[in-house]
Write a protein that holds these residues in place. Structure first.
Motif, PDB file in Angstrom:
ATOM      1  N   GLU A 198     -18.183 -35.489  17.200  1.00 32.07           N
ATOM      2  CA  GLU A 198     -18.865 -34.418  17.929  1.00 32.07           C
ATOM      3  C   GLU A 198     -18.887 -33.117  17.124  1.00 32.07           C
ATOM      4  OE1 GLU A 198     -21.015 -32.467  20.817  1.00 32.07           O
ATOM      5  OE2 GLU A 198     -20.671 -34.617  20.481  1.00 32.07           O
ATOM      6  N   VAL A 199     -17.757 -32.735  16.515  1.00 29.84           N
ATOM      7  CA  VAL A 199     -17.748 -31.471  15.777  1.00 29.84           C
ATOM      8  C   VAL A 199     -18.619 -31.570  14.524  1.00 29.84           C
ATOM      9  CG1 VAL A 199     -15.508 -30.735  16.663  1.00 29.84           C
ATOM     10  CG2 VAL A 199     -15.600 -32.016  14.523  1.00 29.84           C
ATOM     11  N   GLU A 200     -18.728 -32.756  13.943  1.00 31.50           N
ATOM     12  CA  GLU A 200     -19.625 -32.918  12.788  1.00 31.50           C
ATOM     13  C   GLU A 200     -21.078 -32.889  13.241  1.00 31.50           C
ATOM     14  OE1 GLU A 200     -20.460 -33.602   8.600  1.00 31.50           O
ATOM     15  OE2 GLU A 200     -19.088 -32.489   9.883  1.00 31.50           O
ATOM     16  N   ARG A 201     -21.372 -33.483  14.395  1.00 29.01           N
ATOM     17  CA  ARG A 201     -22.737 -33.424  14.926  1.00 29.01           C
ATOM     18  C   ARG A 201     -23.137 -31.972  15.172  1.00 29.01           C
ATOM     19  NH1 ARG A 201     -25.301 -32.373  19.191  1.00 29.01           N
ATOM     20  NH2 ARG A 201     -23.367 -31.934  20.344  1.00 29.01           N
ATOM     21  N   GLU A 202     -22.213 -31.187  15.731  1.00 26.83           N
ATOM     22  CA  GLU A 202     -22.506 -29.784  16.007  1.00 26.83           C
ATOM     23  C   GLU A 202     -22.721 -28.998  14.713  1.00 26.83           C
ATOM     24  OE1 GLU A 202     -19.186 -28.543  18.305  1.00 26.83           O
ATOM     25  OE2 GLU A 202     -19.876 -29.522  20.159  1.00 26.83           O
ATOM     26  N   ARG A 203     -21.926 -29.278  13.691  1.00 33.28           N
ATOM     27  CA  ARG A 203     -22.090 -28.583  12.411  1.00 33.28           C
ATOM     28  C   ARG A 203     -23.455 -28.865  11.801  1.00 33.28           C
ATOM     29  NH1 ARG A 203     -21.670 -29.417   6.885  1.00 33.28           N
ATOM     30  NH2 ARG A 203     -21.448 -31.664   7.196  1.00 33.28           N
ATOM     31  N   LEU A 204     -23.858 -30.133  11.822  1.00 30.98           N
ATOM     32  CA  LEU A 204     -25.148 -30.497  11.253  1.00 30.98           C
ATOM     33  C   LEU A 204     -26.300 -29.934  12.080  1.00 30.98           C
ATOM     34  CD1 LEU A 204     -24.286 -34.159  10.265  1.00 30.98           C
ATOM     35  CD2 LEU A 204     -24.731 -32.268   8.691  1.00 30.98           C
ATOM     36  N   ALA A 205     -26.124 -29.888  13.401  1.00 28.59           N
ATOM     37  CA  ALA A 205     -27.176 -29.332  14.259  1.00 28.59           C
ATOM     38  C   ALA A 205     -27.413 -27.866  13.934  1.00 28.59           C
ATOM     39  CB  ALA A 205     -26.804 -29.514  15.728  1.00 28.59           C
ATOM     40  N   ARG A 206     -26.339 -27.129  13.644  1.00 25.94           N
ATOM     41  CA  ARG A 206     -26.500 -25.716  13.282  1.00 25.94           C
ATOM     42  C   ARG A 206     -27.291 -25.554  11.986  1.00 25.94           C
ATOM     43  NH1 ARG A 206     -21.065 -25.515  15.167  1.00 25.94           N
ATOM     44  NH2 ARG A 206     -20.285 -25.645  13.016  1.00 25.94           N
ATOM     45  N   GLN A 207     -27.248 -26.584  11.141  1.00 26.56           N
ATOM     46  CA  GLN A 207     -27.992 -26.556   9.880  1.00 26.56           C
ATOM     47  C   GLN A 207     -29.378 -27.173  10.015  1.00 26.56           C
ATOM     48  OE1 GLN A 207     -25.510 -28.600   7.027  1.00 26.56           O
ATOM     49  NE2 GLN A 207     -23.884 -27.062   7.117  1.00 26.56           N
ATOM     50  N   GLY A 208     -29.702 -27.608  11.236  1.00 31.87           N
ATOM     51  CA  GLY A 208     -30.992 -28.232  11.462  1.00 31.87           C
ATOM     52  C   GLY A 208     -31.091 -29.635  10.915  1.00 31.87           C
ATOM     53  N   ARG A 209     -29.959 -30.334  10.807  1.00 29.84           N
ATOM     54  CA  ARG A 209     -29.934 -31.678  10.259  1.00 29.84           C
ATOM     55  C   ARG A 209     -29.515 -32.684  11.330  1.00 29.84           C
ATOM     56  NH1 ARG A 209     -27.317 -29.109   5.341  1.00 29.84           N
ATOM     57  NH2 ARG A 209     -28.904 -29.189   3.703  1.00 29.84           N
ATOM     58  N   SER A 210     -29.959 -33.919  11.155  1.00 25.83           N
ATOM     59  CA  SER A 210     -29.583 -35.003  12.060  1.00 25.83           C
ATOM     60  C   SER A 210     -28.158 -35.451  11.766  1.00 25.83           C
ATOM     61  CB  SER A 210     -30.548 -36.178  11.893  1.00 25.83           C
ATOM     62  OG  SER A 210     -30.036 -37.337  12.553  1.00 25.83           O
ATOM     63  N   VAL A 211     -27.490 -35.940  12.814  1.00 25.17           N
ATOM     64  CA  VAL A 211     -26.152 -36.489  12.603  1.00 25.17           C
ATOM     65  C   VAL A 211     -26.205 -37.719  11.710  1.00 25.17           C
ATOM     66  CG1 VAL A 211     -26.162 -37.985  14.655  1.00 25.17           C
ATOM     67  CG2 VAL A 211     -23.997 -37.056  13.798  1.00 25.17           C
ATOM     68  N   TRP A 212     -27.338 -38.440  11.732  1.00 24.79           N
ATOM     69  CA  TRP A 212     -27.523 -39.604  10.864  1.00 24.79           C
ATOM     70  C   TRP A 212     -28.135 -39.125   9.545  1.00 24.79           C
ATOM     71  CZ3 TRP A 212     -24.842 -43.475  12.573  1.00 24.79           C
ATOM     72  CH2 TRP A 212     -24.624 -43.602  13.950  1.00 24.79           C
ATOM     73  N   SER A 213     -27.316 -38.423   8.798  1.00 27.29           N
ATOM     74  CA  SER A 213     -27.771 -37.759   7.584  1.00 27.29           C
ATOM     75  C   SER A 213     -26.782 -38.016   6.460  1.00 27.29           C
ATOM     76  CB  SER A 213     -27.901 -36.255   7.843  1.00 27.29           C
ATOM     77  OG  SER A 213     -27.948 -35.519   6.649  1.00 27.29           O
ATOM     78  N   LEU A 214     -27.256 -37.960   5.235  1.00 29.08           N
ATOM     79  CA  LEU A 214     -26.366 -38.083   4.081  1.00 29.08           C
ATOM     80  C   LEU A 214     -25.401 -36.904   3.993  1.00 29.08           C
ATOM     81  CD1 LEU A 214     -28.843 -39.360   1.330  1.00 29.08           C
ATOM     82  CD2 LEU A 214     -27.115 -40.682   2.565  1.00 29.08           C
ATOM     83  N   HIS A 215     -25.688 -35.840   4.725  1.00 25.81           N
ATOM     84  CA  HIS A 215     -24.810 -34.672   4.733  1.00 25.81           C
ATOM     85  C   HIS A 215     -23.658 -34.837   5.714  1.00 25.81           C
ATOM     86  CE1 HIS A 215     -27.614 -32.285   2.278  1.00 25.81           C
ATOM     87  NE2 HIS A 215     -28.578 -32.866   2.986  1.00 25.81           N
ATOM     88  N   ASN A 216     -23.658 -35.910   6.485  1.00 27.69           N
ATOM     89  CA  ASN A 216     -22.592 -36.169   7.445  1.00 27.69           C
ATOM     90  C   ASN A 216     -21.334 -36.600   6.679  1.00 27.69           C
ATOM     91  OD1 ASN A 216     -20.817 -37.464   9.322  1.00 27.69           O
ATOM     92  ND2 ASN A 216     -22.525 -37.701  10.744  1.00 27.69           N
ATOM     93  N   GLU A 217     -20.299 -35.742   6.688  1.00 31.77           N
ATOM     94  CA  GLU A 217     -19.093 -36.017   5.913  1.00 31.77           C
ATOM     95  C   GLU A 217     -18.324 -37.215   6.448  1.00 31.77           C
ATOM     96  OE1 GLU A 217     -16.849 -32.407   5.711  1.00 31.77           O
ATOM     97  OE2 GLU A 217     -18.362 -31.361   4.518  1.00 31.77           O
TER      98      GLU A 217
END
Length: 396
Positions: free
Chosen positions: A210-229
């Motif tokens: 959840e906290v990673e989903r929120e971080r990516l959402a603030r960046q305008g990115r999907s949780v299903w992203s290569l940026h998901n740590e």
């Protein structure tokens, strides 16, 4: 031995030597210890030799902690910047990362190529899982640091125990909610370790995601992203463990399943003993007080601390999360464990004995002094605890 020096305008000339400087090498070799059982097997032909690393962890280390005692020495605060700038200490953590991969691959090869009994495979899976759990400890040290390289290494080493959400969850979840009823990674008085595991493991995963989903959402990115740590680390786990299954066959399926679960349980064991029963109080506005050293159980035992990168000085770690392991301090009047982590794990695995030893210690703490309103109590066991200890504290 290196001496750190400083001429201070008020305190004058200050000198400090880290008496454990070269003992920290033990943290480097500890992940390799499971290979000793394999070497002894080849030397003796006895499959009982494979259990030696487990005996060392859960029986010998607690005895060494008892015999060698504690080290309460702190580096002078004026020297800490020099101590933390010394690359020697951080290089030890960097080198440890590939060792976790080497050991898992080596033991997987051994399991996949040797004629072993089912009990031997089980012992090796638990052994490998126990020491892969140390990889989470390595990630714990690296993941709190500011350099991107170290945070990347943390995600890499978490691939070994397949616990890729740990740093995200720990740094942005556990450290925020620690010692509160809202934290799945803080154990409650009256809650045994097995009940805690059923709450902590899935709860930590959900919070990390959840906290990673929120971080990516603030960046305008999907949780299903290569940026998901979280996904980055789990992808590496899939490659590593998938390759082991491909190379060594179906035996890897039960081996890796047990390995992974036991590695996770080592983290759960640490989380269970680190904050048991401790509670941050709320102010008049309903906000929890800032985390202080007395919100974590501390231990200064020499041997287990040098093989765990000072993890047991947990009180200072939670009060000052970015401090490097060599600089963590002891404090007066904080919760102190009666043995190092491995000894406390054994105690926790026998719940009635754990409660008998630890519950009175919780209530006797100076900042609690028998006041159950200052204790993080498991709601399911509140009535039993109130009946036993009442409003006045510890009973005979």
């Amino acid at each position: 031995m290196i001496t750190y020096t400083l001429d201070h305008p008020e305190r004058g000339h200050i000198e400090y030597r880290d008496r454990k400087r070269y003992l920290w090498l033990s943290s480097l070799f500890m992940p390799l210890f499971p290979l000793l059982g394999v070497l002894l097997y080849f030397g003796t032909g006895s499959q009982w030799a494979l259990a030696v690393p487990l005996v060392f962890s859960y029986l010998i280390i607690p005895c060494l902690d008892y015999l060698l005692g504690s080290d309460e020495n702190n580096p002078p605060e004026e020297i800490v910047p020099q101590l933390e700038a010394d690359r020697y200490y951080r290089v030890l953590t960097w080198i440890t990362v590939p060792m976790h991969f080497i050991v898992l691959i080596a033991i997987a090869w051994f399991v996949g190529t040797q004629p072993l009994t089912a009990w031997s495979v089980l012992a090796l899976a638990i052994t490998a899982g126990s020491y892969s759990g140390l990889g989470i400890n390595t990630a714990h040290e690296l993941g709190h640091k500011k350099p991107a390289f170290e945070r990347w290494l943390a995600r890499v080493v978490l691939a070994v125990p397949a616990y890729g959400h740990f740093c995200v969850e720990h740094n942005r979840g556990h450290h925020k909610d620690v010692a509160t009823p809202e934290d799945p990674a803080s154990s409650r008085m009256g809650e045994n370790i097995y009940q805690f595991a059923l709450r902590e493991i899935p709860g930590a995963f959900r919070r990390g995601w959840e906290v990673e989903r929120e971080r990516l959402a603030r960046q305008g990115r999907s949780v299903w992203s290569l940026h998901n740590e979280v996904l980055q680390s789990y992808a590496l786990s899939a490659v590593l463990q998938g390759a082991l299954i491909f190379a060594f066959g179906w035996i890897m399926l039960p081996f890796l399943l047990i390995h992974n679960v036991w590695a996770w349980f080592q983290l759960t064991s640490a989380n269970y003993i680190e904050h048991y029963g401790l509670l941050r109080l709320k102010d008049s506005n309903g906000r929890y007080e800032r985390c202080q050293p007395h919100h974590s159980w501390n231990a200064n035992y020499i041997f287990s601390n040098i093989v765990l990168f000072h993890l047991e000085r947990h009180s200072d770690h939670h009060a000052n999360p970015t401090r490097r392991y060599q600089s963590l301090r002891n404090f007066d009047d904080i919760p102190e464990l009666p043995n190092g982590y491995y000894g406390m794990y054994l105690l926790a695995y026998v719940p009635w004995l754990w409660f008998r030893v630890m519950d009175p210690r919780v209530l006797a703490l100076p900042h609690i002094h028998g006041n159950l309103n200052r204790v993080n109590i498991d709601p399911a066991h509140r009535d039993r605890i109130l009946a036993r200890y009442g409003a006045g504290g510890v009973t005979a």
